[in-house]
Design an enzyme around this catalytic site. Structure first.
Site, PDB file in Angstrom:
ATOM      1  N   THR A 169      -2.438 -16.673 -30.966  1.00  0.00           N
ATOM      2  CA  THR A 169      -1.029 -16.934 -30.673  1.00  0.00           C
ATOM      3  C   THR A 169      -0.632 -16.467 -29.278  1.00  0.00           C
ATOM      4  O   THR A 169      -1.208 -15.505 -28.749  1.00  0.00           O
ATOM      5  CB  THR A 169      -0.139 -16.205 -31.710  1.00  0.00           C
ATOM      6  OG1 THR A 169       1.223 -16.254 -31.268  1.00  0.00           O
ATOM      7  CG2 THR A 169      -0.515 -14.746 -31.851  1.00  0.00           C
ATOM      8  N   ASN A 228      -5.554 -17.949 -50.763  1.00  0.00           N
ATOM      9  CA  ASN A 228      -5.067 -17.172 -51.922  1.00  0.00           C
ATOM     10  C   ASN A 228      -3.728 -17.709 -52.432  1.00  0.00           C
ATOM     11  O   ASN A 228      -3.175 -17.165 -53.389  1.00  0.00           O
ATOM     12  CB  ASN A 228      -4.966 -15.677 -51.584  1.00  0.00           C
ATOM     13  CG  ASN A 228      -3.907 -15.377 -50.551  1.00  0.00           C
ATOM     14  OD1 ASN A 228      -3.203 -16.285 -50.100  1.00  0.00           O
ATOM     15  ND2 ASN A 228      -3.785 -14.120 -50.174  1.00  0.00           N
ATOM     16  N   LEU A 229      -3.218 -18.743 -51.777  1.00  0.00           N
ATOM     17  CA  LEU A 229      -1.963 -19.400 -52.162  1.00  0.00           C
ATOM     18  C   LEU A 229      -0.775 -18.434 -52.145  1.00  0.00           C
ATOM     19  O   LEU A 229       0.238 -18.694 -52.790  1.00  0.00           O
ATOM     20  CB  LEU A 229      -2.082 -20.083 -53.536  1.00  0.00           C
ATOM     21  CG  LEU A 229      -3.159 -21.171 -53.610  1.00  0.00           C
ATOM     22  CD1 LEU A 229      -3.191 -21.802 -55.004  1.00  0.00           C
ATOM     23  CD2 LEU A 229      -2.925 -22.265 -52.561  1.00  0.00           C
ATOM     24  N   TYR A 262       2.828  -8.417 -35.254  1.00  0.00           N
ATOM     25  CA  TYR A 262       2.180  -9.718 -35.441  1.00  0.00           C
ATOM     26  C   TYR A 262       1.272 -10.017 -34.247  1.00  0.00           C
ATOM     27  O   TYR A 262       0.073 -10.304 -34.409  1.00  0.00           O
ATOM     28  CB  TYR A 262       3.235 -10.816 -35.612  1.00  0.00           C
ATOM     29  CG  TYR A 262       2.647 -12.194 -35.501  1.00  0.00           C
ATOM     30  CD1 TYR A 262       1.663 -12.618 -36.391  1.00  0.00           C
ATOM     31  CD2 TYR A 262       3.044 -13.075 -34.489  1.00  0.00           C
ATOM     32  CE1 TYR A 262       1.095 -13.881 -36.273  1.00  0.00           C
ATOM     33  CE2 TYR A 262       2.485 -14.332 -34.372  1.00  0.00           C
ATOM     34  CZ  TYR A 262       1.509 -14.729 -35.257  1.00  0.00           C
ATOM     35  OH  TYR A 262       0.946 -15.978 -35.131  1.00  0.00           O
ATOM     36  N   ASN A 321      -3.578  -7.776 -43.868  1.00  0.00           N
ATOM     37  CA  ASN A 321      -3.953  -9.175 -44.067  1.00  0.00           C
ATOM     38  C   ASN A 321      -4.600  -9.771 -42.817  1.00  0.00           C
ATOM     39  O   ASN A 321      -5.670 -10.367 -42.884  1.00  0.00           O
ATOM     40  CB  ASN A 321      -2.720  -9.987 -44.456  1.00  0.00           C
ATOM     41  CG  ASN A 321      -3.105 -11.375 -44.935  1.00  0.00           C
ATOM     42  OD1 ASN A 321      -3.998 -11.529 -45.748  1.00  0.00           O
ATOM     43  ND2 ASN A 321      -2.457 -12.393 -44.401  1.00  0.00           N
TER      44      ASN A 321
END
Ligand code: UDP
Length: 342
Positions: A119, A35-36, A143, A94
């Protein structure tokens, strides 16, 4: 592996753009979906770019309809710990919802193979060092929690629908393409090595050391020099591990959801990183010392034995000076390009 068709979701970002290069170098066909919002269109190096958002299932249908992909690689996530603490909604929307939408779209379109960017932040405070994959996962910020949730979803999707996935838990991604075709670009930049190198660039351009903007977070941690220790892993080594993961998926060897650490197994303190940057750049980089950042564990070093044994992966750029050298070369080249354009 034979030529494969790969969809790189988030291919305009830092790690995704290096993945595009590695896939092309290995002879695969690549399409990027992005989506830049945090990536850059010019980072995808001329491969087809489908502009779309994981928040919008119709965008995903448009990307997957009438195209065939052997493997999907998913890099499209927000990755700032501090921002995730301040704006958790952004991260759950997101990173978690977006990943769920991607999995649902893959199911609708009959796609079964996924490589997922995870991660070391899914582990939280280490109880054991170096950290193996079997270490308890108790993330300490949104996160890390968002990525952990996606890992859980992958396990459930494997059981329910046969989704085959490989999650790669990165330690500290760093460096730039050794051939200088891509590098680290974040706006704003929060990562240590580019910030130290930005300071070196400022000195190189005539700035004085006393005016340093560089901050070292923490001087009283239980480490040899009091600053945080991290395991810096070259972005090209990360990309090579994804290739190995894709090969394993394509050979049909992944039956459910698999998880691997990607790390060098060697830790460097913030002050050691600055010293390496001084040596590589020849600049007398100075810094200000601040209190430690909330949510920063003192030491994070990973055990990547499983990736070595099962994926047959080994880091090729494990030396800290080499990591810094590639990042510096990229920064100087960009600087020269901007000066030329101005
Ligand atoms: N760090 C620092 N100054 C900065 C940015 C980072 O001292 O301006 C420290 C940070 O506290 C951590 C290490 O450098 O111990 C690596 O931070 P980075 O943000 O690059 O990656 P993270 O470990 O947060 O994923």
């Amino acid at each position: 592996m034979n030529e494969a068709s790969v969809l790189v979701v988030g291919g305009a970002g830092y790690i995704g753009s290096h993945m595009v290069l590695a896939l092309r170098d290995a002879g695969h066909r690549v399409t990027v979906f992005d989506n830049l919002s945090r990536g850059f269109a010019d980072a995808v190096g001329g491969v087809p770019l489908i502009r779309g958002d994981l928040a919008n299932p119709a965008d995903l249908d448009r990307a997957l309809q009438g195209r065939h992909f052997d493997v999907v690689m998913h890099f499209a996530a927000y990755a700032y710990v501090g921002e995730s603490v301040a704006e958790p909604e952004l991260y759950y929307l997101n990173n978690v919802s977006g990943s769920l939408n991607l999995m649902a779209a893959m199911r609708r379109h009959g796609l079964k193979r996924l490589v997922f960017s995870s991660t070391c932040a899914t582990y939280g405070e280490p109880e054991q060092l170096p950290i193996p994959e079997s270490h308890p996962q108790r993330p300490i910020n949104p996160y890390g929690r968002s990525k952990w949730m996606v890992e859980q979803m992958l396990i459930d999707q494997a059981a329910a629908f046969g989704l085959q996935s490989v999650s790669l838990r990165y330690f500290n991604a760093a460096g730039a393409d050794p051939q200088g075709r891509a590098g680290e670009r974040h706006e704003p930049e929060t990562h240590l090595i580019p910030l130290v190198l930005q300071e070196a660039l400022r000195l190189r351009q005539g700035g004085d050391a006393a005016g340093t903007q560089l901050k070292v977070f923490g001087s009283d941690l239980p480490t040899p020099d009091g600053s945080c220790v991290r395991d810096y892993i070259h972005v090209d080594d990360l990309a090579q591990a994804h290739l190995r993961a894709a090969e394993r998926l394509l050979r049909g060897e992944v039956l459910g959801a698999e998880f691997y650490n990607l790390a060098n197994g060697a830790g460097f303190s913030v002050l050691q990183v600055i010293q390496a940057c001084r040596e590589v750049t020849g600049q007398p980089i100075a810094w200000q010392t601040l209190p430690r950042r909330a949510g920063d564990p003192a030491v994070l070093v990973g055990d990547a034995t499983r990736a070595r044994q099962v994926l047959g992966w080994a880091p090729r750029h494990g030396e800290l000076h080499e990591v810094v050298q590639t990042a510096w070369a990229w920064m100087l080249a960009r600087e020269a390009g901007e000066a030329h354009a101005a």
